[in-house]
Design an enzyme around this catalytic site. Structure first.
Site, mmCIF file in Angstrom:
data_model
loop_
_atom_site.group_PDB
_atom_site.id
_atom_site.type_symbol
_atom_site.label_atom_id
_atom_site.label_comp_id
_atom_site.label_asym_id
_atom_site.label_seq_id
_atom_site.Cartn_x
_atom_site.Cartn_y
_atom_site.Cartn_z
ATOM 1 N N ASN A 7 0.883 -1.165 0.000
ATOM 2 C CA ASN A 7 0.000 0.000 0.000
ATOM 3 C C ASN A 7 0.920 1.214 0.000
ATOM 4 O O ASN A 7 1.455 1.611 1.027
ATOM 5 C CB ASN A 7 -0.874 -0.047 1.253
ATOM 6 C CG ASN A 7 -1.823 1.132 1.339
ATOM 7 O OD1 ASN A 7 -1.743 2.076 0.551
ATOM 8 N ND2 ASN A 7 -2.719 1.092 2.302
ATOM 9 N N ARG A 99 -2.778 -2.076 -3.306
ATOM 10 C CA ARG A 99 -3.973 -1.281 -3.076
ATOM 11 C C ARG A 99 -3.925 -0.091 -4.027
ATOM 12 O O ARG A 99 -2.925 0.629 -4.072
ATOM 13 C CB ARG A 99 -3.991 -0.780 -1.633
ATOM 14 C CG ARG A 99 -5.142 0.133 -1.417
ATOM 15 C CD ARG A 99 -5.128 0.750 -0.066
ATOM 16 N NE ARG A 99 -6.280 1.627 0.041
ATOM 17 C CZ ARG A 99 -6.304 2.725 0.766
ATOM 18 N NH1 ARG A 99 -5.249 3.077 1.459
ATOM 19 N NH2 ARG A 99 -7.379 3.467 0.795
#
Ligand code: ADP
Length: 415
Positions: A7, A99
């Site tokens: 992420n 992500r």
């Protein structure tokens, strides 16, 4: 398969290493092997990493950019220092899941990252100018470090809400603005809403089509979603994550005319107003103290601070309004589900929200509500409550790992 979840933010990189497979997903036996975060990338970075069952490692080191951060994480995971038994070299990492904040209308599910997909994510930069470029940096860095042979999958915050009907996603603005600039409600936190809906389905032993619930992700960012027949049919965040519920530092809903009024009265530029409503509003703005709900609750309890109380009251009132409007929008629901740092941990906030919902048939069981904290999953309403209430801790990284496996193995992406 060992999946590395990345992420990548503007100056941070969060990661998890998760072992999962199609069989493990079925049996719910996925295992997290390590996790961590590198903050302040670009200078003296603060690094926190931990292999499961081992003490955390904390250090500071200069880390130049996203690529250096990804390299650092991989080197540590594969090193003897990390002591991850099953991972000794890069070859033991079998795929990466990223992500990605904004997938626009293009991405309705998680996808294998190809050149075309990367271009698609770039096309969405205008919709998420702060987030998508950082996510892309993470993807490009991982490609450079792993080489093109490693499958990489993008999992979008917006994808789950692509089932919203037109009447829920269109704003009442001139229609050509939607055509020209794709201005519409997209919604975010999709991975979280989808994960808790999946757990709810498992707990209640339901088919996907039988899932009629309102999910409330209450963390630093907050959003509500209405799920009918397993599909997201409405959600509170909009073109950007600013709309909807009151959040840590974001205002949520307010009259858009305030923007011009504010800039005239306070002599602020458009950018300054944007920063004000995104970074200085919400719980922080009302209380003048903090964006952290736990601190606000302490302050209200210990010192009876009026504005701390007010911030809490406005926060809960807004959530209640959304529950009411979604029950109308979806013609009733079977349950409301709390998740996110506040939703998972604060019995007090859940009580304040549900306390005003007795007419709708929500009866909390005080004892169960108090018990359901710190990662515990379960029902918090009484047996005869017409509308049930649950606490289900979210796990977005796990869903990213599972989707990565599903994409790589060509099995359908279930929620
Ligand atoms: P993020 O959205 O950044 O992932 P989290 O989901 O971790 O954030 O939520 C952070 C919020 O959860 C903070 O406002 C924090 O105060 C709140 N929180 C965490 N634990 C508690 C608790 N026990 N009681 C009340 N609020 C809590």
């Amino acid at each position: 398969m060992n999946i590395l979840i990345l992420n990548s933010g503007s100056s941070s990189l969060k990661f998890q290493l998760i072992n999962t497979s199609v069989e493990r997903i079925e049996r719910n036996t996925d295992a997290r092997l390590a996790h961590g975060v590198i903050e302040r990338i670009g200078g003296m970075a603060i690094i926190t990493m931990q292999a499961e069952g081992k003490p955390p490692v904390r250090l500071t080191e200069p880390i130049r950019d996203a690529r250096a951060a990804v390299e650092y994480v991989i080197r540590w995971i594969c090193s003897d220092n990390a002591e991850i038994e099953t991972v000794k070299s890069v070859a033991d990492i079998h795929a990466a899941g990223h992500r990605v904040v904004h997938g626009g209308e293009k991405f309705t599910r998680s996808v294998l990252i190809t050149e075309e997909v990367l271009r698609g994510i770039e096309d969405c930069i205008e919709l998420a100018p702060l987030h998508n470029p950082a996510n892309i940096k993470g993807i490009v860095a991982a490609r450079e470090v792993f080489g093109k042979g490693l499958p990489q999958v993008a999992v979008f915050d917006t994808a789950f809400h692509q089932t919203l009907p037109e009447h829920a996603y269109l704003y009442a603005l001139p229609y050509q603005l939607y055509r020209r600039h794709r201005i519409r409600r997209y919604g975010f936190h999709g991975t979280s809403h989808r994960y808790v809906a999946y757990r709810y389905r498992q707990i209640r032993k339901l088919r996907r089509e039988q899932v009629n619930i309102i999910t409330l992700h209450l963390g630093n960012g907050c959003s509500a979603a209405a799920l009918r027949g397993g599909d997201s049919v409405d959600t509170s965040m909009g073109l950007t994550p600013l709309e909807g519920l009151v959040m840590g530092t974001r205002s949520g809903d307010f009259d858009p005319a305030i923007i011009d009024f504010l800039s005239a009265k306070e002599g602020l530029s458009a950018q300054e107003v944007e920063s004000l409503v995104n970074k200085q509003s919400g719980l922080l703005g009302i209380s003048g103290l903090t964006n952290d709900m736990r601190e606000l609750l302490d302050e209200a309890r210990e010192n009876g601070d009026r504005r701390a109380n007010l911030a809490i009251e406005i926060f809960c009132y807004r959530v209640r309004k959304y529950i009411g409007s979604y029950l109308a929008a979806m013609n009733g629901a079977d349950a409301i589900v709390f998740t996110g740092g506040i939703g998972e941990n604060s019995a007090e906030i859940r009580e304040k929200i549900c306390g005003g919902l007795s007419w709708l048939g929500v009866e909390l069981d005080a004892e169960s509500n108090l018990r359901q904290t710190g990662g515990r999953e379960g029902v918090i309403s009484t047996d005869d409550s017409r509308l049930a209430a649950y606490v289900i801790p979210t796990n977005e990284e796990l869903l990213i790992a599972r989707d990565t496996v599903r994409v790589v193995e060509h099995v359908p992406q279930r929620f």
